[in-house]
Structures are given as C-alpha cells and as structure tokens.
Motif scaffolding. Sequence first.
Motif, mmCIF file in Angstrom:
data_model
loop_
_atom_site.group_PDB
_atom_site.id
_atom_site.type_symbol
_atom_site.label_atom_id
_atom_site.label_comp_id
_atom_site.label_asym_id
_atom_site.label_seq_id
_atom_site.Cartn_x
_atom_site.Cartn_y
_atom_site.Cartn_z
ATOM 1 N N UNK A 88 0.874 -1.175 0.000
ATOM 2 C CA UNK A 88 0.000 0.000 0.000
ATOM 3 C C UNK A 88 0.909 1.222 0.000
ATOM 4 N N UNK A 89 0.529 2.254 -0.769
ATOM 5 C CA UNK A 89 1.374 3.439 -0.868
ATOM 6 C C UNK A 89 0.551 4.710 -0.709
ATOM 7 N N UNK A 90 1.238 5.791 -0.387
ATOM 8 C CA UNK A 90 0.632 7.127 -0.455
ATOM 9 C C UNK A 90 1.552 8.061 -1.225
ATOM 10 N N UNK A 91 2.269 7.490 -2.193
ATOM 11 C CA UNK A 91 3.204 8.264 -3.004
ATOM 12 C C UNK A 91 2.406 9.083 -4.013
ATOM 13 N N UNK A 92 2.698 10.359 -4.103
ATOM 14 C CA UNK A 92 2.019 11.215 -5.075
ATOM 15 C C UNK A 92 2.289 12.678 -4.834
ATOM 16 N N UNK A 93 1.572 13.478 -5.610
ATOM 17 C CA UNK A 93 1.645 14.925 -5.479
ATOM 18 C C UNK A 93 0.345 15.522 -6.000
ATOM 19 N N UNK A 94 -0.107 16.584 -5.408
ATOM 20 C CA UNK A 94 -1.328 17.232 -5.873
ATOM 21 C C UNK A 94 -2.479 16.255 -5.949
ATOM 22 N N UNK A 95 -3.092 16.123 -7.132
ATOM 23 C CA UNK A 95 -4.227 15.231 -7.321
ATOM 24 C C UNK A 95 -3.861 13.836 -7.769
ATOM 25 N N UNK A 96 -2.572 13.555 -7.978
ATOM 26 C CA UNK A 96 -2.151 12.229 -8.438
ATOM 27 C C UNK A 96 -1.573 11.460 -7.260
ATOM 28 N N UNK A 97 -2.109 10.261 -7.054
ATOM 29 C CA UNK A 97 -1.687 9.451 -5.916
ATOM 30 C C UNK A 97 -1.612 7.978 -6.339
ATOM 31 N N UNK A 98 -0.532 7.286 -5.948
ATOM 32 C CA UNK A 98 -0.406 5.838 -6.183
ATOM 33 C C UNK A 98 -0.972 5.131 -4.963
ATOM 34 N N UNK A 99 -1.948 4.220 -5.184
ATOM 35 C CA UNK A 99 -2.620 3.551 -4.064
ATOM 36 C C UNK A 99 -1.947 2.239 -3.652
ATOM 37 N N UNK A 100 -1.522 1.437 -4.628
ATOM 38 C CA UNK A 100 -0.880 0.164 -4.323
ATOM 39 C C UNK A 100 0.105 -0.203 -5.422
ATOM 40 N N UNK A 101 0.982 -1.158 -5.101
ATOM 41 C CA UNK A 101 2.001 -1.630 -6.028
ATOM 42 C C UNK A 101 2.138 -3.136 -5.834
ATOM 43 N N UNK A 102 2.108 -3.896 -6.933
ATOM 44 C CA UNK A 102 2.247 -5.356 -6.895
ATOM 45 C C UNK A 102 3.381 -5.756 -7.823
ATOM 46 N N UNK A 103 4.250 -6.677 -7.388
ATOM 47 C CA UNK A 103 5.289 -7.235 -8.258
ATOM 48 C C UNK A 103 5.356 -8.743 -8.079
ATOM 49 N N UNK A 104 5.720 -9.439 -9.146
ATOM 50 C CA UNK A 104 5.935 -10.890 -9.115
ATOM 51 C C UNK A 104 7.103 -11.183 -10.042
#
Length: 134
Positions: free
Chosen positions: A93-109
């Motif tokens: 789970x993430x809260x990476x972003x700026x202004x109105x753009x936000x990354x909610x989650x990241x998945x890798x395999x």
Amino acid sequence: MRNKLIAAFACTTALVSTGAASAADLGARYTKAPAYAEPLFNWTGFYVGGHVGYGWGDLGGAGVDGFLGGVQAGANWQFARNWVIGFEADIAATDIGTGGIRQDWLFTARARLGYAWDRSLLYVTAGIAATDTN
C-alpha cells in the motif's frame, strides 16, 4: 630354579600382553573427510516477510514522494548442487504522489535463476509490476 621360572613366566606374560596392546593400535586407520559432500548452506524453502519504505521522484516536473509498506512471500529450490530457481511476489500500500495524483498500491511478481555460493546467491530475475494511480 622355581623363582627363575616364575620370573620368566611373568616376563613372558608382560611381553605378550604389551605386544597385543600395541598391535591393536597399529590397525587404526584415519581417513580424511571428503573435500565436498553437501552444500554448506541450502537455499531451498519458503519465506514470508514485510517491508516499509519511502519513495520519491519526478512526475512531469512535479516532485512526488510518500511512504509504502506491504508483505512479500516466495520460495526457492536448490538443485544440481549450486543452482537455485525461485519465485517471489509482493504487494504494498502506498501514499506516493503529489497534488491530485496518488499511487494507491504496487504489486510485483518475479522468477529467479541463480548460482549459490555458500551464503551468497548471484541471480538474474524477470517479472511483472502493476500499480493503481488516481
């Protein structure tokens, strides 16, 4: 004469006894351990874990930053003495972003192929990554 006979018998018994004891030591053979029997460290097994971090970057001239945290799980199998194959996946789970753009989650395999060198593993990996931004 009797004393000489007893003394001779005692000396003969002592010599025969000592000879038998020494002969037992002569038969002992010592062998060196083989130079290589099994790997000292085995990479085979499953694992789970957690992670936390901080990310930052540049998105079209605007700086982005924030925290992330999640879980991962994987498995390795060591074969042919030093070769290792494996698979690992994680989600955060993430809260990476700026202004109105936000990354909610990241998945890798990803899959891995490596060469084990005792407690070190040299490997190549390939996989996929997916994310959700709003």
